[in-house]
Design a protein around this motif. Sequence first.
Motif, PDB file in Angstrom:
ATOM      1  N   ASN A 138       0.827  -1.212   0.000  1.00 37.21           N
ATOM      2  CA  ASN A 138       0.000   0.000   0.000  1.00 37.21           C
ATOM      3  C   ASN A 138       0.859   1.259   0.000  1.00 37.21           C
ATOM      4  O   ASN A 138       0.512   2.272   0.609  1.00 37.21           O
ATOM      5  CB  ASN A 138      -0.947  -0.002   1.203  1.00 37.21           C
ATOM      6  N   SER A 139       1.982   1.171  -0.714  1.00 31.92           N
ATOM      7  CA  SER A 139       2.924   2.286  -0.772  1.00 31.92           C
ATOM      8  C   SER A 139       3.115   2.695  -2.226  1.00 31.92           C
ATOM      9  O   SER A 139       3.827   2.021  -2.978  1.00 31.92           O
ATOM     10  CB  SER A 139       4.265   1.880  -0.146  1.00 31.92           C
ATOM     11  N   ALA A 140       2.475   3.766  -2.617  1.00 34.49           N
ATOM     12  CA  ALA A 140       2.510   4.224  -4.013  1.00 34.49           C
ATOM     13  C   ALA A 140       3.584   5.284  -4.197  1.00 34.49           C
ATOM     14  O   ALA A 140       3.645   6.259  -3.436  1.00 34.49           O
ATOM     15  CB  ALA A 140       1.154   4.786  -4.413  1.00 34.49           C
ATOM     16  N   VAL A 141       4.432   5.094  -5.185  1.00 35.18           N
ATOM     17  CA  VAL A 141       5.431   6.107  -5.524  1.00 35.18           C
ATOM     18  C   VAL A 141       4.745   7.253  -6.250  1.00 35.18           C
ATOM     19  O   VAL A 141       3.989   7.034  -7.199  1.00 35.18           O
ATOM     20  CB  VAL A 141       6.549   5.493  -6.387  1.00 35.18           C
ATOM     21  N   GLU A 142       5.000   8.459  -5.802  1.00 37.22           N
ATOM     22  CA  GLU A 142       4.398   9.644  -6.406  1.00 37.22           C
ATOM     23  C   GLU A 142       5.397  10.492  -7.167  1.00 37.22           C
ATOM     24  O   GLU A 142       5.009  11.322  -7.992  1.00 37.22           O
ATOM     25  CB  GLU A 142       3.711  10.469  -5.320  1.00 37.22           C
ATOM     26  N   LEU A 143       6.699  10.272  -6.910  1.00 37.35           N
ATOM     27  CA  LEU A 143       7.723  11.020  -7.640  1.00 37.35           C
ATOM     28  C   LEU A 143       9.052  10.282  -7.564  1.00 37.35           C
ATOM     29  O   LEU A 143       9.450   9.824  -6.495  1.00 37.35           O
ATOM     30  CB  LEU A 143       7.899  12.430  -7.058  1.00 37.35           C
ATOM     31  N   LEU A 144       9.696  10.175  -8.712  1.00 41.17           N
ATOM     32  CA  LEU A 144      11.086   9.725  -8.783  1.00 41.17           C
ATOM     33  C   LEU A 144      11.862  10.818  -9.503  1.00 41.17           C
ATOM     34  O   LEU A 144      11.561  11.156 -10.644  1.00 41.17           O
ATOM     35  CB  LEU A 144      11.206   8.392  -9.544  1.00 41.17           C
ATOM     36  N   ASP A 145      12.854  11.374  -8.811  1.00 42.29           N
ATOM     37  CA  ASP A 145      13.594  12.509  -9.365  1.00 42.29           C
ATOM     38  C   ASP A 145      15.050  12.404  -8.930  1.00 42.29           C
ATOM     39  O   ASP A 145      15.398  11.633  -8.027  1.00 42.29           O
ATOM     40  CB  ASP A 145      12.986  13.818  -8.864  1.00 42.29           C
ATOM     41  N   ARG A 146      15.896  13.173  -9.579  1.00 43.55           N
ATOM     42  CA  ARG A 146      17.279  13.250  -9.138  1.00 43.55           C
ATOM     43  C   ARG A 146      17.329  13.885  -7.752  1.00 43.55           C
ATOM     44  O   ARG A 146      16.610  14.854  -7.469  1.00 43.55           O
ATOM     45  CB  ARG A 146      18.100  14.105 -10.104  1.00 43.55           C
ATOM     46  N   ALA A 147      18.191  13.354  -6.904  1.00 42.82           N
ATOM     47  CA  ALA A 147      18.404  13.970  -5.599  1.00 42.82           C
ATOM     48  C   ALA A 147      19.470  15.049  -5.723  1.00 42.82           C
ATOM     49  O   ALA A 147      20.346  14.966  -6.586  1.00 42.82           O
ATOM     50  CB  ALA A 147      18.836  12.913  -4.592  1.00 42.82           C
TER      51      ALA A 147
ATOM     52  N   LEU B  41       2.996   2.576 -22.645  1.00 42.05           N
ATOM     53  CA  LEU B  41       4.100   2.610 -21.705  1.00 42.05           C
ATOM     54  C   LEU B  41       3.996   3.911 -20.923  1.00 42.05           C
ATOM     55  O   LEU B  41       4.087   5.000 -21.487  1.00 42.05           O
ATOM     56  CB  LEU B  41       5.423   2.526 -22.456  1.00 42.05           C
ATOM     57  N   SER B  42       3.771   3.805 -19.624  1.00 42.62           N
ATOM     58  CA  SER B  42       3.472   4.992 -18.837  1.00 42.62           C
ATOM     59  C   SER B  42       4.172   4.927 -17.486  1.00 42.62           C
ATOM     60  O   SER B  42       4.019   3.950 -16.743  1.00 42.62           O
ATOM     61  CB  SER B  42       1.956   5.120 -18.632  1.00 42.62           C
ATOM     62  N   LEU B  43       4.939   5.965 -17.168  1.00 35.84           N
ATOM     63  CA  LEU B  43       5.590   6.116 -15.864  1.00 35.84           C
ATOM     64  C   LEU B  43       5.279   7.536 -15.383  1.00 35.84           C
ATOM     65  O   LEU B  43       6.137   8.411 -15.356  1.00 35.84           O
ATOM     66  CB  LEU B  43       7.102   5.902 -15.988  1.00 35.84           C
ATOM     67  N   PRO B  44       4.030   7.786 -14.985  1.00 36.06           N
ATOM     68  CA  PRO B  44       3.584   9.161 -14.731  1.00 36.06           C
ATOM     69  C   PRO B  44       4.256   9.833 -13.552  1.00 36.06           C
ATOM     70  O   PRO B  44       4.219  11.062 -13.439  1.00 36.06           O
ATOM     71  CB  PRO B  44       2.075   8.982 -14.488  1.00 36.06           C
ATOM     72  N   TRP B  45       4.884   9.066 -12.661  1.00 38.78           N
ATOM     73  CA  TRP B  45       5.521   9.631 -11.476  1.00 38.78           C
ATOM     74  C   TRP B  45       6.998   9.992 -11.717  1.00 38.78           C
ATOM     75  O   TRP B  45       7.679  10.476 -10.813  1.00 38.78           O
ATOM     76  CB  TRP B  45       5.422   8.645 -10.312  1.00 38.78           C
ATOM     77  N   LEU B  46       7.497   9.745 -12.930  1.00 31.25           N
ATOM     78  CA  LEU B  46       8.847  10.180 -13.254  1.00 31.25           C
ATOM     79  C   LEU B  46       8.903  11.698 -13.340  1.00 31.25           C
ATOM     80  O   LEU B  46       8.000  12.328 -13.891  1.00 31.25           O
ATOM     81  CB  LEU B  46       9.296   9.610 -14.601  1.00 31.25           C
ATOM     82  N   ALA B  47       9.962  12.287 -12.822  1.00 32.65           N
ATOM     83  CA  ALA B  47      10.142  13.726 -12.974  1.00 32.65           C
ATOM     84  C   ALA B  47      10.144  14.072 -14.458  1.00 32.65           C
ATOM     85  O   ALA B  47      10.701  13.325 -15.267  1.00 32.65           O
ATOM     86  CB  ALA B  47      11.448  14.163 -12.334  1.00 32.65           C
ATOM     87  N   PRO B  48       9.515  15.174 -14.842  1.00 30.16           N
ATOM     88  CA  PRO B  48       9.411  15.521 -16.272  1.00 30.16           C
ATOM     89  C   PRO B  48      10.745  15.528 -16.998  1.00 30.16           C
ATOM     90  O   PRO B  48      10.829  15.086 -18.146  1.00 30.16           O
ATOM     91  CB  PRO B  48       8.776  16.917 -16.234  1.00 30.16           C
ATOM     92  N   GLU B  49      11.800  15.997 -16.349  1.00 21.47           N
ATOM     93  CA  GLU B  49      13.108  16.053 -17.000  1.00 21.47           C
ATOM     94  C   GLU B  49      13.609  14.664 -17.372  1.00 21.47           C
ATOM     95  O   GLU B  49      14.186  14.449 -18.442  1.00 21.47           O
ATOM     96  CB  GLU B  49      14.110  16.759 -16.078  1.00 21.47           C
ATOM     97  N   ILE B  50      13.347  13.682 -16.491  1.00 22.23           N
ATOM     98  CA  ILE B  50      13.777  12.310 -16.766  1.00 22.23           C
ATOM     99  C   ILE B  50      12.924  11.711 -17.877  1.00 22.23           C
ATOM    100  O   ILE B  50      13.434  11.024 -18.771  1.00 22.23           O
ATOM    101  CB  ILE B  50      13.685  11.452 -15.485  1.00 22.23           C
ATOM    102  N   GLY B  51      11.631  11.990 -17.843  1.00 20.22           N
ATOM    103  CA  GLY B  51      10.750  11.502 -18.905  1.00 20.22           C
ATOM    104  C   GLY B  51      11.158  12.024 -20.264  1.00 20.22           C
ATOM    105  O   GLY B  51      11.141  11.278 -21.259  1.00 20.22           O
ATOM    106  N   ARG B  52      11.542  13.288 -20.315  1.00 21.11           N
ATOM    107  CA  ARG B  52      11.989  13.854 -21.595  1.00 21.11           C
ATOM    108  C   ARG B  52      13.296  13.220 -22.050  1.00 21.11           C
ATOM    109  O   ARG B  52      13.482  12.939 -23.242  1.00 21.11           O
ATOM    110  CB  ARG B  52      12.142  15.375 -21.463  1.00 21.11           C
ATOM    111  N   LEU B  53      14.196  12.969 -21.116  1.00 21.26           N
ATOM    112  CA  LEU B  53      15.471  12.354 -21.459  1.00 21.26           C
ATOM    113  C   LEU B  53      15.262  10.958 -22.028  1.00 21.26           C
ATOM    114  O   LEU B  53      15.926  10.554 -22.992  1.00 21.26           O
ATOM    115  CB  LEU B  53      16.364  12.289 -20.218  1.00 21.26           C
TER     116      LEU B  53
END
Length: 512
Positions: A112-121, A335-347
Motif C-alpha cells: 500500500n505504498s505508491a510512488v508519487e515522484l522519482l527525481d534526481r536527488a 508505456l506509462s511512468l507518470p511519477w517520473l520527474a518531467p526532466e527524466i521523462g523527456r530524457l
Amino acid sequence: MQSIIPHIMPASAVAVIGAGPSGLAAARWLAQHGFEPVVFEASGRVGGQWNTGAEHSATWPGMRTNTSRVMTVFSDLDYPEGTATYPRHDQVQAYLEAYAEKFGLARCIRFNSAVELLDRAPGHGWLVRSRQNGLEKAEIFVHVVVATGRFVETSMPEIPGLESFVGSLGICHTKDYRGATVYRGKSVLMAGCSISALEIASDIAFGGAAGVLASYRKQRYVLPKLIAGVPTEHVMFTRAAAMAARMLPPDILAAGMRDKVVSVSGSPAQFGAFEPDANIFAAGITQSQHFLPAVAEGRIGVKPWIERIDGRTVHFADGSRAAPDGIVFGTGYKLSLPWLAPEIGRLLAIDGGHIDLHEHTFHPDLPGLAFLGLYDAVGPTFPVLELQARWVAYALSGIRSMPSREAMQQGIEQARAGRGGPTGIPMNMLAMLFAGNAGVEPRLGNWRQIERALLAGPLSPASFRLDGPDAVADAAERVKAAARAFGCITSEDYTSEEGLMRAIVLPNMQAA
C-alpha cells in the motif's frame, strides 16, 4: 510533500518500484548479492497483473496463461505437481506469493505504498517520494530499479463518434473484462488483434453470445498455444532460433519464420480470416488456441478496422455496418511512468510505445537507475525478467562490469532507430541478450549430453543456471526434464530440420 526532509538511505538499500514478477525477481537477486531491496508496492499483495485486487490487474475469471507451466516460472521454483499445462491466473498469483516467501521478500516490501515522484536527488542519488496508507515519505537512494511493468495504462484508439455509442453494454477495454456471463445472448464487437483480444473474443463466443465480430487494422499471423500437444513456445522460441535470427538477413529470416508459422498453424485466410502481409514482421504475430477455429465455425466474424461510430451503428472500412450491444477494445497498453520527474521523462523520450534505454535497461545519463520489464516481449516473460534482474544485480554489485558510456550511447541510438517499427520482441532474443550480458549463457562445449535440449528445446530458466554466476548442480537434469515435458525432446537425436539449424548456428555459438 515538498516540505518533507528526505531521509538518506544506506548505500546497500536499493529502491524497487513494483512487486509484480519483475519487482520480485529484482528483489530476490539484489538480496542474493548483498543489497537490501526496499520494494514499493501500491496494492496490498504481490503479483502485479496477476493480483486480481490490484487496480491495474487485467485478469478475468477462468483466465489461463498463454505460456506453459514449464516456461511461466523462475529458475528457483516450479509449480506444484499436478498443475495443468496452462495454469489459472490464481495459480500464478499463488506461485508468486510462494516465490516471495521462499526468498523472504515480504520483509522487503512496503505494501500500500505508491510512488508519487522519482527525481534526481540534490548532489547524488535518487529521490523517491511515496505515500503509504496516507503517510508521506521522502527518501534518497543510490540505486533505483523501476519494475512496474508495461501493462498499466490502457490504450484506446481515436475513432470518430466513439463517444456516441449507445449499445446496452457500452464500451470497455479488455483490462475491464470480467467474464462471458454479461455477454450471453448479446452481440459483441471485439476491436483489436492482441492475444487478450482474441482470447476474450473466443471466451465470449463459446460463452453463449448471440454473435461476435472481430475488427482489427491488420491481420496478424495466429499461433496456437499447442502444436501437436507441445506448447508453442517450446517449439518456436528456441536458442537455435535466436542465434539464427542474429545471423540471417532480415528478408530470409522473415520468410523462414513465416514458413514455420504457417506450417504449424496455417494461414488465417485458410480459416476465413483475412490474408496477412507476406512479410511476417510487417504483419506481426499473435496467439490464441481457439480464435481461428471459431472463425472457421462461424462463431466469430471478421471485419476491417472501424471507420466511425454513429449511435448504435458501427461503420467499418469496407463499407459494412453492425449494431452490437457492446464493444470491447483489445488495443493494448501505453508505456506509462507518470511519477517520473518531467526532466527524466523527456530524457528517456517515453512516447507510449518506446523508451530510450541501452538494451532495455540503462541510460548513460541516469547513473544508478535501472529499468526492468518495460519491453513488449512475445512469448514467456518470467525467464526473461529473471535474466534481466540478474544482469542488473550483477552490474550494480560489480560481478559484471557496468556497460561503458560509449556502449550505452550506442544502445540509445539503436533504441531510437527502432522507433516506428514493431514493438514486440521474441522472448528468446531478449533472453539471450540478457544472458550474455549477465555471463550466464551456457557454454555448449561443456554440455554435450544435453546439447539438443539446449539448442532445440524450450529456453527453460534452468538452462541459465548451468554456467556463470549462481550456477547450480542440478541444472542439467532440470534442463533435460523441461525439454522432455509434453514429449518435446525425448532423445539427443536431431531431426533433419534441427540438424540443418545446428550446422548453421553451432559454429557461431562455439566461437562466441
